[in-house]
Enzyme design. Structure first.
Site, mmCIF file in Angstrom:
data_model
loop_
_atom_site.group_PDB
_atom_site.id
_atom_site.type_symbol
_atom_site.label_atom_id
_atom_site.label_comp_id
_atom_site.label_asym_id
_atom_site.label_seq_id
_atom_site.Cartn_x
_atom_site.Cartn_y
_atom_site.Cartn_z
ATOM 1 C CB THR A 147 -19.420 21.247 -2.388
ATOM 2 O OG1 THR A 147 -18.910 21.081 -1.493
ATOM 3 C CG2 THR A 147 -20.894 20.730 -2.621
ATOM 4 N N GLY A 157 -20.574 14.564 5.368
ATOM 5 C CA GLY A 157 -20.470 15.845 5.200
ATOM 6 C C GLY A 157 -22.089 16.480 4.949
ATOM 7 C CG ASP A 158 -22.567 20.522 4.063
ATOM 8 O OD1 ASP A 158 -21.693 20.001 3.525
ATOM 9 O OD2 ASP A 158 -23.216 21.273 3.369
ATOM 10 N N GLY A 175 -19.831 24.264 1.525
ATOM 11 C CA GLY A 175 -17.978 24.909 3.153
ATOM 12 C C GLY A 175 -17.829 24.377 4.002
#
Lengths: 315, 315
Positions: free
Chosen positions: B181, B211-212, B233
Site C-alpha cells: 500500500t 480492504g482498509d 498492513g
C-alpha cells in the site's frame, strides 16, 4: 443463565417521520413489525442463545418486510436496481462480516454472517460477494421480489425532481426513505454483545456509492469491553464521524456512560458536522441508548421483566 | 508562512521485507523513489501549498512506479485483474473521498480526490466509480499498463501454491506483496493536516474483497484537532481495530502524544488481535510517528531544516 442481564434493541431507520403524515393503520403496521422483530431476537437471548444470532434474526424480520429500506423493501438506485449493504459483528471475538452493493441476495444480513463465519475477509462487494453467496448456497431473489410500488414511485419522483431542478436528487432528499436502514444490537446471558445492520441504500443513488452500513466502526460495531452500536442516517456523515466506534472509544478512553457517549456522538459530534440520523446501543450491563437528531426513528427494546418499548416519533 | 511547522511523511508498504533478500540495486531503487515522493510533497508545503495537495502528489509518484503495490505496480486478483482502492482526507474540513475496486484508473488517488471535491458522496465503488471518473475526464489506463512481470509471476505462484496446499493462498501469504500500500500524511504552514492512501489490494484476491485503504478511520484519517494517519498492513485487522481513527481518539480522549498513541495502536492493539502492519502519522505540531510490527516498512519523512529520513528495515 439465571439473573444475568440480557436484552435486545432494534431500529428501522431514522428520518423525517412526522406523526402528521402517518395514518393510524400505517403506524400500527410498523409497531406490529417492530414488535415481531424484537420478540424474535429476545426469544433467542432469553433462552440462552448468542447475541449475534439474536441480532441476525431480528434484522431478518425487518429485511423480510416491505416497510423498511432493507431486503424486500430496499429502495431503487438510479438504474432501477436494488443495491444492498449489510454488516454483522461479534463483540466477543471482534469478528465481523459485511457485504456491499449486492443486488440479488434475499437477506443481505445472512450473507454478511456467512462472510464472517466462512471467509478470512471482512468486506466483500458486488458480483464477487454474490459469487461467494452462490458457492455457499445462500438464497437469491430476483428483481420482482424487491419490486414494491411505493419504492418505484419514489424513484420516479426523484428522477422527475432531478429533471426539474437540474440538481442531484439523491443528494437533496432527506426523507426517511433515504435514511432507511435496519439494525439490532443485543446482549446475551453469557455477557456477549453483537450488532447487525442492513440497508437498502439511497433512492436514485449512482456511481456505486457505498454508505456507512457495511463499514465496521461507521454504521456497525460491537466490542464486549464497551458496547454494541447500529447506526442509521446520512451515511457520509456517519463515515466521517466514525459514529459506531466513537461511542465505544468515548466509553473506553473517557469513561463516559453508554448514554453519555451515544448522546455526545449524535447530538454534538454528528450534529456539529451537519449530519442527521440516530443510533441504537446496548452495553455489557444491559443499559440501552436510542438517540436521534431527526424527526423520528423507528425503534424499540425489550429487556427482562419489562414490557417491550416501541417508539417512532420524538416522545 | 515563516517559522510555522510543516512536513511530510510517506510509506510504501509494510511486510516481510528482509535485508537478506534485498539486493543493493533494488534497495537503491526504492530509496530513490521514496526520496522523490518525499521531495514532491515537501516542495508543495514548503511553498505554502495545502497538505492535501502534498499528500496527493506524493502518493501519485509511488502510484506511477512499478515498485509499489498501487497504481502501475498493483498486484493481480484471482481473475488476473487489478482492483485498486484509494482514500484522501482533509483534516481541516473532515471532507474525504474514496474509491474501491476500480480497475482502469491510472491514478486512483486522483479519482479519490475528485470524489472528495465533486461528489456529495465519500465512497464510490467498481464500475460506478469508473462512470464517475469518465464523466469528469480522469485518465484511464488499460490492462497492459498495469501488467508487470513481477506481479504476474506472483499471481502464478499464488495459484500454484493454492493448488498444492488446497488452501486459499490469498489468506496464507503474508509477504510484503500482500501488504503493499502507499500513503502520505502532511502538515502545511496553515496548520492543516491531510492523509492519502492508495492500494493495489491482495495478490490472488477473490470475491470483490475490499480492504482498509478506502475506509475512512480504518486505513486513512485526518483531523486538525489531532493528527493525520495512513496505514499499511493486513487490511482486515486494520478494519477491525479502526486503526487510523483510533490513533486520533487516543490523542483526543486520553491525551496521549502522537508517538504514544501510534505505538499503542500498532504494538498493543493491532498486535493483540494478531494483525500485522504499520502506519505513518503526523500531528499538528509536526511530530512524526512511523511504527510497524513487521520485518520492514518502506517509509520516510522530510521536515524543515532536516535531512530526508528514508528507511526500509528495522533500525
Amino acid at each position: 443463565m439465571g439473573d444475568k442481564k440480557f436484552g435486545i434493541v432494534i431500529h428501522g431507520g431514522a428520518g423525517t417521520i412526522l406523526k402528521s403524515k402517518m395514518t393510524p393503520e400505517k403506524e400500527a403496521e410498523y409497531r406490529q413489525k417492530l414488535g415481531e422483530s424484537l420478540q424474535v431476537g429476545y426469544d433467542i437471548v432469553e433462552k440462552g442463545g448468542a447475541a449475534i444470532d439474536a441480532t441476525q434474526a431480528a434484522v431478518k424480520v425487518m429485511e423480510d418486510s416491505p416497510l423498511f429500506n432493507a431486503g424486500k423493501g430496499a429502495v431503487f438506485t438510479h438504474e432501477g436496481l436494488n443495491e444492498q449493504d449489510a454488516c454483522i459483528m461479534d463483540g466477543k471475538t471482534l469478528n465481523s462480516g459485511a457485504v456491499a452493493g449486492v443486488r440479488r441476495i434475499k437477506n443481505p444480513i445472512e450473507l454478511a454472517r456467512l462472510v464472517m463465519d466462512k471467509s478470512e475477509h471482512i468486506l466483500l462487494s458486488g458480483e464477487g460477494a454474490e459469487a461467494f453467496a452462490q458457492m455457499h448456497g445462500i438464497e437469491f431473489a430476483e428483481a420482482e421480489y424487491f419490486y414494491t410500488e411505493h419504492r418505484w414511485k419514489q424513484l420516479r419522483a426523484a428522477k422527475y425532481q432531478e429533471k426539474v431542478t437540474k440538481a442531484d436528487y439523491s443528494q437533496l432528499d432527506h426523507s426517511d426513505d433515504k435514511h432507511g436502514t435496519v439494525g439490532a444490537v443485543a446482549l446475551d446471558r453469557q455477557g456477549n454483545l453483537a450488532a447487525a445492520t442492513s440497508s437498502g441504500g439511497m433512492t436514485n443513488k449512482k456511481f456505486g456509492r457505498l454508505g456507512d452500513s457495511p463499514i465496521v466502526g461507521a454504521g456497525n460495531y460491537a466490542n464486549n469491553r464497551t458496547c454494541a452500536v447500529s447506526g442509521t442516517g446520512h451515511g457520509e456523515y456517519f463515515i466521517t464521524a466514525v459514529v459506531s466506534y466513537d461511542v465505544s472509544a468515548l466509553m473506553e478512553y473517557k469513561g463516559l456512560s453508554l448514554q453519555q457517549a451515544a448522546n455526545m456522538v449524535i447530538y454534538e459530534k454528528l450534529a456539529g458536522l451537519g449530519g442527521t440520523g440516530g443510533l441504537i446501543a446496548i452495553d455489557r450491563d444491559g443499559n440501552v441508548a436510542m438517540p436521534f437528531n431527526t424527526e423520528g426513528m423507528y425503534r424499540g427494546n425489550l429487556l427482562p421483566g419489562q414490557k417491550p418499548v416501541i417508539e417512532i416519533f420524538k416522545e
